[in-house]
Scaffold this motif. Sequence first.
Motif, PDB file in Angstrom:
ATOM      1  N   THR A  33      48.283   4.985 -22.740  1.00 44.74           N
ATOM      2  CA  THR A  33      48.409   5.605 -24.062  1.00 44.74           C
ATOM      3  C   THR A  33      47.077   5.880 -24.739  1.00 44.74           C
ATOM      4  O   THR A  33      47.059   6.435 -25.838  1.00 44.74           O
ATOM      5  N   PHE A  35      44.302   7.842 -25.782  1.00 42.85           N
ATOM      6  CA  PHE A  35      43.863   9.232 -25.878  1.00 42.85           C
ATOM      7  C   PHE A  35      42.634   9.267 -26.782  1.00 42.85           C
ATOM      8  O   PHE A  35      42.603   8.596 -27.821  1.00 42.85           O
ATOM      9  N   GLY A 251      47.090  17.840 -27.508  1.00 45.72           N
ATOM     10  CA  GLY A 251      46.449  17.081 -26.439  1.00 45.72           C
ATOM     11  C   GLY A 251      47.059  15.700 -26.302  1.00 45.72           C
ATOM     12  O   GLY A 251      47.264  15.192 -25.191  1.00 45.72           O
ATOM     13  N   HIS A 255      48.989  14.233 -23.084  1.00 41.52           N
ATOM     14  CA  HIS A 255      48.507  12.968 -22.529  1.00 41.52           C
ATOM     15  C   HIS A 255      49.681  12.020 -22.300  1.00 41.52           C
ATOM     16  O   HIS A 255      49.772  11.369 -21.247  1.00 41.52           O
ATOM     17  N   TYR A 256      50.574  11.931 -23.270  1.00 41.23           N
ATOM     18  CA  TYR A 256      51.749  11.066 -23.119  1.00 41.23           C
ATOM     19  C   TYR A 256      52.635  11.541 -21.961  1.00 41.23           C
ATOM     20  O   TYR A 256      53.114  10.727 -21.156  1.00 41.23           O
ATOM     21  N   ASN A 259      51.073  10.734 -18.571  1.00 44.27           N
ATOM     22  CA  ASN A 259      50.876   9.321 -18.259  1.00 44.27           C
ATOM     23  C   ASN A 259      52.171   8.529 -18.249  1.00 44.27           C
ATOM     24  O   ASN A 259      52.139   7.298 -18.134  1.00 44.27           O
ATOM     25  N   ARG A 269      51.801  16.790 -14.016  1.00 44.27           N
ATOM     26  CA  ARG A 269      50.351  16.791 -13.781  1.00 44.27           C
ATOM     27  C   ARG A 269      49.977  17.816 -12.716  1.00 44.27           C
ATOM     28  O   ARG A 269      48.960  18.500 -12.838  1.00 44.27           O
ATOM     29  N   TRP A 275      44.097  16.999 -13.629  1.00 42.91           N
ATOM     30  CA  TRP A 275      44.124  15.632 -14.154  1.00 42.91           C
ATOM     31  C   TRP A 275      43.251  14.726 -13.297  1.00 42.91           C
ATOM     32  O   TRP A 275      43.215  14.853 -12.071  1.00 42.91           O
ATOM     33  N   ARG A 283      45.580   5.201 -15.323  1.00 40.15           N
ATOM     34  CA  ARG A 283      45.465   6.167 -16.407  1.00 40.15           C
ATOM     35  C   ARG A 283      45.079   7.518 -15.830  1.00 40.15           C
ATOM     36  O   ARG A 283      44.258   7.605 -14.924  1.00 40.15           O
ATOM     37  N   ALA A 285      43.554  11.171 -16.980  1.00 42.96           N
ATOM     38  CA  ALA A 285      42.889  11.904 -18.054  1.00 42.96           C
ATOM     39  C   ALA A 285      43.229  13.384 -17.944  1.00 42.96           C
ATOM     40  O   ALA A 285      43.011  13.994 -16.892  1.00 42.96           O
ATOM     41  N   PRO A 286      43.764  13.988 -19.012  1.00 43.64           N
ATOM     42  CA  PRO A 286      44.093  15.415 -18.948  1.00 43.64           C
ATOM     43  C   PRO A 286      42.835  16.272 -18.848  1.00 43.64           C
ATOM     44  O   PRO A 286      41.772  15.874 -19.343  1.00 43.64           O
ATOM     45  N   SER A 291      43.686  19.338 -23.111  1.00 42.12           N
ATOM     46  CA  SER A 291      43.555  18.407 -24.237  1.00 42.12           C
ATOM     47  C   SER A 291      42.905  19.035 -25.461  1.00 42.12           C
ATOM     48  O   SER A 291      42.961  18.445 -26.552  1.00 42.12           O
TER      49      SER A 291
END
Length: 490
Positions: A33, A35, A251, A255-256, A259, A269, A275, A283, A285-286, A291
């Motif tokens: 979570t 971000f 973004g 991200h949510y 993930n 993704r 990603w 985790r 990362a976008p 984002s």
Amino acid sequence: MTEALSAHEYRDLLSAALADAITGDARHPTPHTLFTPDSHRSALYVDNVVVQGGRGVGKTFWYWSLLDETLRSVAAKEYRINRLNRLRVHPGYGLAMRSECYPGPLVLGSLLEAGEDPYDVWYTVLLTALGLPELRDLTEWSAKIAWVRAHPGPAERTIEQADRQAYDENIVHLLLFDALEHLHSDRRQADRLISGILRLALLMRFATRNIRLKVFVRPDMFEAASHHFADASKLSAYSAGLEWTHSDLYGLLFHYLGNEEGDTAERFRTITGGWLPEAAGARHAPPPLLSGDPETQKRVFEEIADPLMGNNVRRGRTYDWLPNHLMDGRGQVSPRSFLESLSTAAETTRTKHPAHERALHHEAIRAGVQQASVRRVKEVKEDTPWVRLAIEPLADYQVPIPEPTVLGAWKDAGLPARLAEEGAQYAQADTPDKVRTGPRDPQDLPRLITELIELGVMTKPRSDGRLDLPDVYRIAFGLGRKGGVPRPKA
């Protein structure tokens, strides 16, 4: 080539990914979570000791993230703030009950009743965090404070030695404060306690090189507490705000989605591409465009939601329409409101438009905004109770409203007397001018309009002087707008 997600799959992914996102402070951040919007970078500067933000903008999120070494390392990397890797972080106050680190609300109340100076309380909390041996052996906070008061020399030397040693080791002691609205049930006493924290934060900022406080606080509470001590204005130079741009909000959403656990998130993704997995897949990362680039975000979001809020473009494009209708008068959107509106929209579409070609029906998005307004108005009633007294007499009016109409409605409702009665419980006989729990002057109704505008509850965008309310307040407070989002049915 990966097949595109269906409307049902997107809907299920939204419901799963956002299920816990709207629970607020009860959920601790995790690598999934975390971000890192660009606009929050300055809030994590070690020397910025005050971080201001309203309900639901991320104060508690960053409090817990800074306490967690793994999350702190991720933030240091993505924000390129190497100093975050050289912190020794201590909790100074928060929602968790940690009596070995700081006194809880009941103990704080008893300390104030016993006549303790709030500054002495927090000074003792700092010394405890720095490991003063004599305090470690004492259980009760009243005893700890008494020891510090009786031994000012050893207390000062502890800070000097800790600062010198931290400098030699190239680290910084950082004491974090959050959940300040829970310090005391009496707002006047809460203001005193926050003032004590701010005094200590100012002293450490100028008197030491490697001991810092970081205070997460609502703007109204910072303003109120600042009136209790001299030189509070100096803290403004070391203050940052938690704000969210439209691209930050989308973004966060993506991200949510990326993930969430499961095959659907993995396919999302793959479809969006770029990603970067981190920490053995804990985790993802976008990519920067997803984002932070509005055009890329718009293209992806229109695969999930109706592109338009009706049958034609005059109703508005959904990507812009949603955050615009969640914005307060200062142009700020709470990410909690944003995510809650989308979660509600997913459930409403599932119930009322199950065969819709996209995951989010535009009418369901309107219902999401209605629900977000209900929450936001509930929050403002808790944070600033006098706002409720000012806006409720305007229920059933239609905005924009001429200013004389507003003033007349307030006079008819006896608003000055009601505000004075509400504020009387917080009045401080010796220094009433320092109390900031209500409007500055309940009898000055034009000035009351100015204060509501400053809070973002009301706006005055029109040259003819008519007043408006942003939808995030208007809807749940029961005011109408021609062609606007309707008020929720009782």
